[in-house]
Design a protein around this motif. Sequence first.
Motif, PDB file in Angstrom:
ATOM      1  N   GLU A   1       1.398 -12.337   0.874  1.00 36.44           N
ATOM      2  CA  GLU A   1      -0.036 -12.177   0.646  1.00 36.44           C
ATOM      3  C   GLU A   1      -0.648 -13.486   0.160  1.00 36.44           C
ATOM      4  OE1 GLU A   1      -0.143  -8.931  -2.064  1.00 36.44           O
ATOM      5  OE2 GLU A   1       0.004  -7.378  -0.495  1.00 36.44           O
TER       6      GLU A   1
ATOM      7  N   ARG B   1       6.738  -9.489  -0.223  1.00 43.23           N
ATOM      8  CA  ARG B   1       5.406  -9.064   0.200  1.00 43.23           C
ATOM      9  C   ARG B   1       4.321  -9.775  -0.605  1.00 43.23           C
ATOM     10  NH1 ARG B   1       4.238  -3.612   1.630  1.00 43.23           N
ATOM     11  NH2 ARG B   1       5.941  -2.996   0.222  1.00 43.23           N
ATOM     12  N   SER B   2       4.527  -9.908  -1.906  1.00 42.25           N
ATOM     13  CA  SER B   2       3.553 -10.578  -2.771  1.00 42.25           C
ATOM     14  C   SER B   2       3.381 -12.043  -2.358  1.00 42.25           C
ATOM     15  CB  SER B   2       4.006 -10.477  -4.224  1.00 42.25           C
ATOM     16  OG  SER B   2       3.115 -11.157  -5.074  1.00 42.25           O
ATOM     17  N   GLN B   3       4.489 -12.709  -2.035  1.00 33.26           N
ATOM     18  CA  GLN B   3       4.402 -14.102  -1.620  1.00 33.26           C
ATOM     19  C   GLN B   3       3.709 -14.231  -0.271  1.00 33.26           C
ATOM     20  OE1 GLN B   3       5.414 -17.171  -3.242  1.00 33.26           O
ATOM     21  NE2 GLN B   3       4.018 -17.760  -1.587  1.00 33.26           N
TER      22      GLN B   3
ATOM     23  N   GLU C   1       9.514  -6.354  -2.286  1.00 31.05           N
ATOM     24  CA  GLU C   1       8.185  -6.340  -2.898  1.00 31.05           C
ATOM     25  C   GLU C   1       7.770  -7.746  -3.326  1.00 31.05           C
ATOM     26  OE1 GLU C   1       4.616  -5.155  -3.691  1.00 31.05           O
ATOM     27  OE2 GLU C   1       6.137  -3.798  -2.851  1.00 31.05           O
TER      28      GLU C   1
END
Length: 295
Positions: free
Chosen positions: A280, A276-278, A273
Amino acid sequence: MAAVGMFDGVHLGHRFLIGRLADEAHEQGLRAVAVTFSRHPLAVISPEREPGLLTGADEKIRLLKDAGADEVVMLDFTPQLRKLTALQFMNLLHDRFGIIKMMVGYDHRFGSDSPSVAAIPAIGRSAGIDITCAPPRDDDDEQISSSMIRRALAAGDVGKASEALGRPYLLDGIVTTGKQLGRTIGFPTANLQPDEARMIPGEGVYASRATLASGESYPAMVNIGRRPTVDVAGAPLSVEAHLVGFEGNLYDSQLNLQFMQRLRGERKFDSVEALRSQLEADREQVEAYFRQGKY
């Protein structure tokens, strides 16, 4: 009229020499011929020191012609060719290719005896070749060389490499099947398999332009590394590109990547997760880069 060299990368220094060659050749009613090699001489001389190539053969031919060469002669650098002295090599150029004039760079050396630039004109006369020495570029703040560009790429400084090349660094290859983990977190990637002889930029994440075989281009974020968040230690190096806005299947097709800017180094995240944030955030940076028209 010919110029001889590896011309790897066909950087601004090479383009200057080929431009001078073309100008002088055409003034004398001659064709400008770039004589180069299909593999780096170190592949024969000292294989353990062979560098990654900055251009593939077809790309190099195209770039040399864009720089002004009317013809490109591609020689295979063999052990037999390595043994030729400067005189024997110029005899080969004269007898096989009809070269009667030759332009050399101000610091160029060739032949197994590696004579100085000052000695080359007399050797050329013995081979029936008139030698002209080209001066260095006037605007060199730092001497441009293929080695300097490789050092910049290894450090991830694609901006410096692009300045010396006069264009973004290009890496191309075939898209192969990867582990397909990216699509499970919303970031499908094309796993690029470059030619094994090519120079791959240092590990990290880059803003790039991806061009398909069809000619269509997309902004892309490219990860070069070993995917420490999802792979075991010691995983092989991979080149993965997420094409922003692309939908479709690229497997077994040709893909070209132009490297514009390094965004960050590769690092291991505590969770998928967090990764995924990075990603984005990386995609937002890529989109912002291309919105500024930096391509």
